[in-house]
Design an enzyme around this catalytic site. Sequence first.
Site, short mmCIF file in Angstrom:
data_model
loop_
_atom_site.label_atom_id
_atom_site.label_comp_id
_atom_site.label_asym_id
_atom_site.label_seq_id
_atom_site.Cartn_x
_atom_site.Cartn_y
_atom_site.Cartn_z
N HIS A 1 0.83 -1.21 0.00
CA HIS A 1 0.00 0.00 0.00
C HIS A 1 0.87 1.26 0.00
CE1 HIS A 1 -3.69 2.30 1.12
NE2 HIS A 1 -2.79 3.08 1.71
N GLU A 2 1.79 1.34 0.95
CA GLU A 2 2.61 2.56 1.04
C GLU A 2 3.49 2.71 -0.20
OE1 GLU A 2 1.47 4.33 3.28
OE2 GLU A 2 0.48 2.75 4.42
N1 PHE Z 1 -1.69 7.92 4.39
C1 PHE Z 1 -1.52 6.79 5.26
C2 PHE Z 1 -1.92 5.58 4.44
O1 PHE Z 1 -2.97 5.25 4.20
C3 PHE Z 1 -2.34 6.78 6.48
C4 PHE Z 1 -2.02 7.84 7.46
C5 PHE Z 1 -2.84 8.94 7.57
C6 PHE Z 1 -0.93 7.71 8.28
C7 PHE Z 1 -2.57 9.92 8.49
C8 PHE Z 1 -0.67 8.68 9.21
C9 PHE Z 1 -1.48 9.77 9.32
O2 PHE Z 1 -1.21 4.90 3.90
ZN ZN Z 2 -2.94 5.03 2.11
#
Ligand code: PHE
Ligand code: ZN
Length: 900
Positions: free
Chosen positions: A306-307
Amino acid sequence: MSLLREANGPTTVIRREDYAAPAYWIDTVELSFDLDPAKTRVLNKMRLRRNTDVAAQALRLDGEELNLARVLVNGAGCSFKMEGHQLVLENLPEGDAPFDLEIFTTCEPDKNTQLMGLYVSQGTFFTQCEAEGFRRITYFLDRPDVMASYTVTLRADKKRYPVLLSNGNLVEEGVLPDGRHFAKWVDPHKKPCYLFALVAGQLVAREQRIVARNGNEHLLQVYVRPGDMDKTEHAMNSLIASVVWDEARFGLPLDLERFMIVATADFNMGAMENKGLNIFNTKYVLANSATATDTDFANIESVVGHEYFHNWTGNRITCRDWFQLSLKEGLTVFRDQEFSMDLCAEASARAVKRIEDVRVLRTAQFPEDAGPMAHPVRPDSYVEINNFYTVTIYEKGAEVVRMMQTLVGRAGFAAGMKLYFARHDGQAVTCDDFAQAMADANPQSDLARLLPQFKRWYSQAGTPHLHAEGVFDAATRSYTLTLTQRCDPSPAQPAKQPFVIPVALGLLDANGTELPLQLAHWGQPEAGTRTFVLTEASESFTFVNVDSEPVPSILRGFSAPVVLEVDYTDAQLLGLLAFDTDAFNRWEAGQRLALRLALNAIRTQGPVPNAPLDAAYLAAMRAVLRHPALDAAFKELVLTLPSESYIAEQLDVVDPQRIHAVREAMREQLAHGLHDDWVWAYEAHKDNGAYSPDPLGTGRRALAGMALTMLCLAARSNGNPVWPGKAYQRFKDAGNMTDRFNALSALVVSGQPLAPDALNRFHSMFRSEALVIDKWFALQAGAPDRSGNVLPAVRQLLVHPDFNLRNPNRARSVIFSYCSANPGGFHRADAAGYVFWSERVIELDGFNPQVAARLARALDRWKKLAEPYRSAAREAIARVAAKPDLSNDVREVVTRSLAD
Ligand code: PHE
Ligand code: ZN
C-alpha cells in the site's frame, strides 16, 4: 503539557465548495534542523511567488505549537502578525517576482504526545505530517496543492543519533564540532508538505539492491532498532514484490535511487507513504515465525505494498484538497488488494482474499455508512480531517475503483491509469479527474456512457440496498429477474438518486449446474458470469431458453458495495453453498443460512434456544469441512459464523447480550454437532513441517486452529480434559506463533482452567517482544464474556506494569479490543462498559486526540440499541460531550453522534 486549543472558539466547518487556489506558491524549501528532544531549532528558507491567478492578498502560513524567533523577507526584517494559528504577512514585495522568506522557530519534540509533527519514540526522532502535521514543524502553506522542492539538513549528536534520514538522496554528510554531525538530503521530486519526513536515531538497516526493468539500480532499506534485524526479511521481500508488481501490472517504476522504510513503536496509524522514506508502525514491519502470526505476515505484505503504491497514486499525483482523500486512498487500497491477489498462485486463494476484504467492508464500513458519521467517499465538509481517515474513504473508495475496473475491464483499467498519469503526473487533482481519465481512456464503455451517474458513488453516502426477485414462466421458458435499488437517508442527504450498480450474475439449474445466459434480444447464449448494469430504480432482465426454475447467483465476487436482499429458500441457499462456481457467493450462501438461523433465535421470545442450528445447516457445514476439493482457508471462512456486529447490523433494535448468547450457542452446537469432524480436521491440518506464510499453509493453520477452539469449546461443556490438554501441549511446543497463539486462544476463549497458566507462560516467554505482548493483552480484553468477567479483567490489565496508555498499539490492544471488538463484554446492562469507555476517551483526549476520537466512535451505533443499553450509552456520550476542553477531533465525533 500544552495542547493549544482554541479557547471556546467556534468550531470551524471546512467545506469542499469553499476551495480556493493558494494565494502563493512555494517553489523551494531549505530546512535545517538542529535536533534536540527538548528544543529543536528549525530554520526554514523558502522561495515563494504570488499566484497570479488569484487576487493579491496577504500570505497566511499555518503553524501550531511553535516558538517563533525570526522572520526575514529577502534577508531583511519585516512586519507580521498572528491570527489564531496563522502567521500573517501583509507587506510582501509586489509583483510576480519570487522572493525569499526565512523563518526560524523552535519546537519541543519530547513533549509531543499527539505523535503529529516532530516527536521522539524510544529515543529516536520521527515525523508524521499527514494530514496537517507539517505546521507543527514550521510555518508553511500546509495544504496538499502546494508542491515544493525540498533540501533538508539534519544536525544532531552523533552518538545518540548516528542515522540521519530525510526524503530523497543523501548528498553530503560530515562531522561537526561538539560531537555532532550532519546529513544533507535533496528530494528530486516536488511534493506537498504532508509527504515530508525525517528520522534520526540509533537504527540498523537491512539492505537490498535491485535492478529495474530499464536497468536502473535502486537501494532498498528497512530500518529498525538494533535487535529487530531478524524480523525484517518479510518486509523486505514484500517491498521487492511491490516494486516488481507495480512495474509489471501498471508499468509504474520506482522513481528514486533509494527507497527507505523505517519502523517505529509509537504511531497513530498503520504506516505513512512519505516520499522515499516511509514510516511504519512496527506492527506492519516486524515479523518472524516465532513472533508473528499468518495474519501479521499478510498484513505486512499488504501495508508495505500500500505505502509503496502511494509513490505513484498519492505522491506523483496527489490530492488537490483533503476532500479528495479517497483519490489516493481508495485507489491505493484497490491496488494493494489487487497486489495481494496477484501474489496468490491459486484462484481459490484469490477468492479467500476477496472474501476477507468484503468482510471488512461489511462489518466496518456498512455500519459507518448507516451511522452518525456517514459521509460520501468524497465528503462535502469536515471539522477535523483526521476524523475522515475512515473505512468509507479507504474501503468503500476501493470498491468504487473496483467497479470502474469491472465496467471497463482489466485492460481498459490499465489504459485509464496510463491516461491518468499522462495527464496529471506532478499535479494535485480531484476524484473527478481520475474518473474522467478512466472514462476517456474507455470511450465505448458503460463507465463513459454513465459517468455523471456513476459519480454518485462519490457524492452520495449510505449503502444502497439491492432487492432481487425472480419469476420463472414455464410456458415461455423464461426467467425474469427484477432488480430494485433504494438508499436510506444519511446525515445532510435526505434523498438519494439511483446508483450505477454492476451486477455480476449467473444462473444455476436445479442440479446446481451453471446455465448459459441468454437475454431475449441476444442471438446466442453465453456461458459463465455476465455483468448487468443497473441504472434505474428498478429494472427487469428476462432470460430465455430456461427449462426449469433456476437459482440466481447474484452479485458474484461482490461486484458492488450494496446490501443484497433476495428471498432464497433454505434449499436454494444449500444448493448455492454446494454448487455455485463463484467462490464468493458460495461462502455468502453459508453466511445467509447462518444469519437466518441466528436472527430466528434472536427474535424468538423467551430464553435463548440452546440449539439454534438445524440439521440441514450442520450437515452442510460437515460437507464443507470434509470436502475433498475445497481448500482449508476457504473452509475456515465458511465455518466462521457471521460476527456479532454483522448480525447487529441486520436488526432494527439491537440487544447485544442476546446476540452474543445466540452466537455462542451456535458455536457450541457446531462444536458438539461436528465433534468427530473437528477431530479429523485438526489431525489432518495440524503441523506441516517448516513454516512459510503462504496461502496454503496459512489456510491449514487457520482450520487446525479453528478445530482446536471447537474441541476446547466442546470440552468445556462435557468436561473432558483430553482436548484442553492437547491444546496446552500444542501451545507449549508449537513451532511458530500462529499455532502457538491459536492454541492459547483456544484455551482462553473456551474458558479452560488451563488458560491462566498458559497466559502466564506466554507472557514470560515473550516479555521483551512488544508486539507479542500486545496480542497477549488483546486476547484477554477480547475474550468472550462470561457473566461480566471481562471488564474487571480489563481494568486489571490497565494497571499491569506492561500497560502504557501513551503507546497507541498498547492502548488499542486493551481498550479497543474491549470497547470495539468485544460487544458481548462491552454492552453491559449495568452500563459499566460505557462508563469505562467515557473515562478512557477523556483520558486519551488529554494527550492524543486522534486516538481518542477513534475510540469515541465505538458507540456510533448507540441509537439502535435496546434499553437499557440505549439510554446508558447516550448518557455516556453526553458525559464526554459535556467536557469543556475537548479536542476538535473528539468533539466532532460526539456532536455528530448525539445529533438527531
Ligand atoms: N496515508 C496513510 C496511508 O494510508 C495513512 C495515514 C494517515 C498515516 C494519516 C498517518 C497519518 O497509507
Ligand atoms: Zn494510504
